[in-house]
Design an enzyme around this catalytic site. Structure first.
Site, short mmCIF file in Angstrom:
data_model
loop_
_atom_site.label_atom_id
_atom_site.label_comp_id
_atom_site.label_asym_id
_atom_site.label_seq_id
_atom_site.Cartn_x
_atom_site.Cartn_y
_atom_site.Cartn_z
N THR A 19 0.98 -1.06 -0.31
CA THR A 19 0.07 0.18 -0.04
C THR A 19 0.41 1.46 -0.06
OG1 THR A 19 -0.03 -0.02 2.09
CG2 THR A 19 -2.21 -1.13 1.07
N LYS A 42 13.12 -11.22 -0.90
CA LYS A 42 13.25 -11.08 0.64
C LYS A 42 12.51 -10.94 2.00
CE LYS A 42 17.17 -8.67 -0.14
NZ LYS A 42 18.59 -8.57 -0.20
#
Length: 415
Positions: free
Chosen positions: A159, A172
């Site tokens: 977001t 990652k």
């Protein structure tokens, strides 16, 4: 006994003649990795089915259930709409609002997510966890999912801009430990990442700048064309929060975001597990982990990355890899994007030397420091000295003063 080697499906069995001990086996296997990055604005509009069928590896149907971990601030702004979406499509959801910012990006936050997964009773084959929030939130959830039952699928819905172009598209995960940035972490690709730029309209300008820093990174080391877009349109798309409120702004925002993501994925895809340690996407991430952790909570991640890039721009200028004119263009664009190029932690040469040493440990005993060569190209160096760092810091301090980047001045701009 006979001596020899047999092979079956990647299994090597060495049979010894008894003189050096018993038999030994070597196992070799390859695991296929596939994940999807799907662009879909207005993701939670009731008639948008991208979340239901946009990812072939994680379809969602009426009667399914999902655990949704959501940034508590996002929940306040969009939680009602998100709940209505799942109700409309008859998906039962359990929502876990979570505080997710850098000071709480730590093990305790991971445990909260693990507890929620355990209480939910996740079917780890069919019920991916949904992570809705910025890069900190998706990192926490991804790390927890990678640990729970040795790997539970999850879906990212970033977001923030930094989540869209950086944290949301790689593999990652990680949380901080002590003063170590992302010191605990795993490689755990999300099944899918859904990119919805409409979330950005509620971000503060500083958080738009935060994401633009990671776009700037890709421009400086990979694409002069992307840099030119930022130079021409960066301030305007920043003010517009990349919403495309006019045709020209829409075209510029689309081009900037799509090119940044494409370049990032192009760099990541052949080296997802970082077996090759000369990674140009590490640009801006040599000194910034230490700078960011020592300046908390003053700096956001992208701001620390920009300060790192400003320092290495000065270093490249002193080495003759960048002209002074090119360096000044970089500083001007950073300023136009609302990004700092200086923080007082740079005034401590011991801190920068320690940061470089920590990076050397992380990069298998070599600096492997990416530096810009002109704008849009790069090379790697292994011979940066403490004296060079001090000279680059002094040059940057002079440039920052001319540009008006005093810490106090920056605080007024970004608050």
């Amino acid at each position: 006994m006979r001596s020899g080697t047999t092979f079956t499906q990647g299994l090597r069995h060495s049979v010894d003649d008894g003189r050096a001990g018993g038999p030994a086996w070597t196992v070799e296997a390859v695991r296929q990795v596939r994940y999807h990055v799907v662009s879909s604005d207005h993701l939670f509009a009731l008639d948008n089915t991208a979340l239901l069928d946009g990812c072939p590896d994680a379809p969602m149907r009426a009667g399914d259930r999902r655990l949704v971990v959501i940034d508590e601030n996002v929940d306040k702004l969009y939680g009602g709409r998100i709940r209505d979406y799942f109700t409309y499509h008859r998906v039962a959801v359990t929502m876990l609002p979570l505080r997710a910012d850098e000071p709480v990006k730590e093990w305790e936050s991971v445990l909260r997510v693990v507890d929620a997964m355990n209480d939910f009773g996740i079917d780890r084959r069919r019920e991916p966890v949904l992570a809705i929030g910025g890069g900190v939130l998706t990192d926490i959830v991804g790390f927890a999912a990678s640990l729970y039952r040795r790997g539970t699928p999850y879906i990212r819905i970033p977001t923030t801009l930094i989540g869209l172009v950086d944290a949301g598209v790689g593999v990652k995960t990680g949380v901080n430990y002590g003063l170590g940035k992302n010191r605990l972490g795993t490689y755990a690709p999300a099944t899918a990442t859904f990119l919805d730029r409409t979330f950005l309209r509620s971000l503060a300008p500083r958080h738009i700048s935060n994401g633009l820093a990671e776009i700037m990174k890709m421009a400086l080391i990979r694409s002069e064309e992307l840099f030119a877009l930022l130079e021409s349109w960066g301030a305007a798309v920043h003010a517009d929060r990349l919403q495309g409120s006019t045709g020209e702004l829409a075209a510029a925002s689309d081009a900037i975001v799509a090119e940044a993501i494409h370049l990032m994925l192009e760099e990541l895809q052949p080296n997802l597990w970082e077996s090759h340690l000369e990674r140009c996407v590490d640009y801006g991430h040599t000194f910034s982990p230490t700078v960011e952790m020592h300046a908390l909570p003053e700096l956001l991640h992208g701001e620390a990355v920009m300060i790192d890039m400003a320092l290495t721009t000065a270093l490249a200028t002193l080495r003759g890899d960048l002209s002074e004119e090119q360096a000044d263009r970089i500083y001007r664009v950073a300023t136009a994007l609302g990004l700092p190029v200086w923080n007082d932690v740079l005034a401590d040469p011991a801190l920068l030397e320690a940061a470089l040493l920590d990076t050397v440990r992380h990069r298998d005993g070599h600096q492997r420091l990416p530096l810009p060569v002109g704008i849009g190209r790069h090379h790697f160096v292994n011979d940066v000295t403490p004296a060079e760092l001090r000279a680059a810091t002094a040059l940057l301090r002079r440039k920052a003063a001319v540009a008006g980047h005093t810490p106090a001045g920056y605080a007024r701009v970004s608050a």
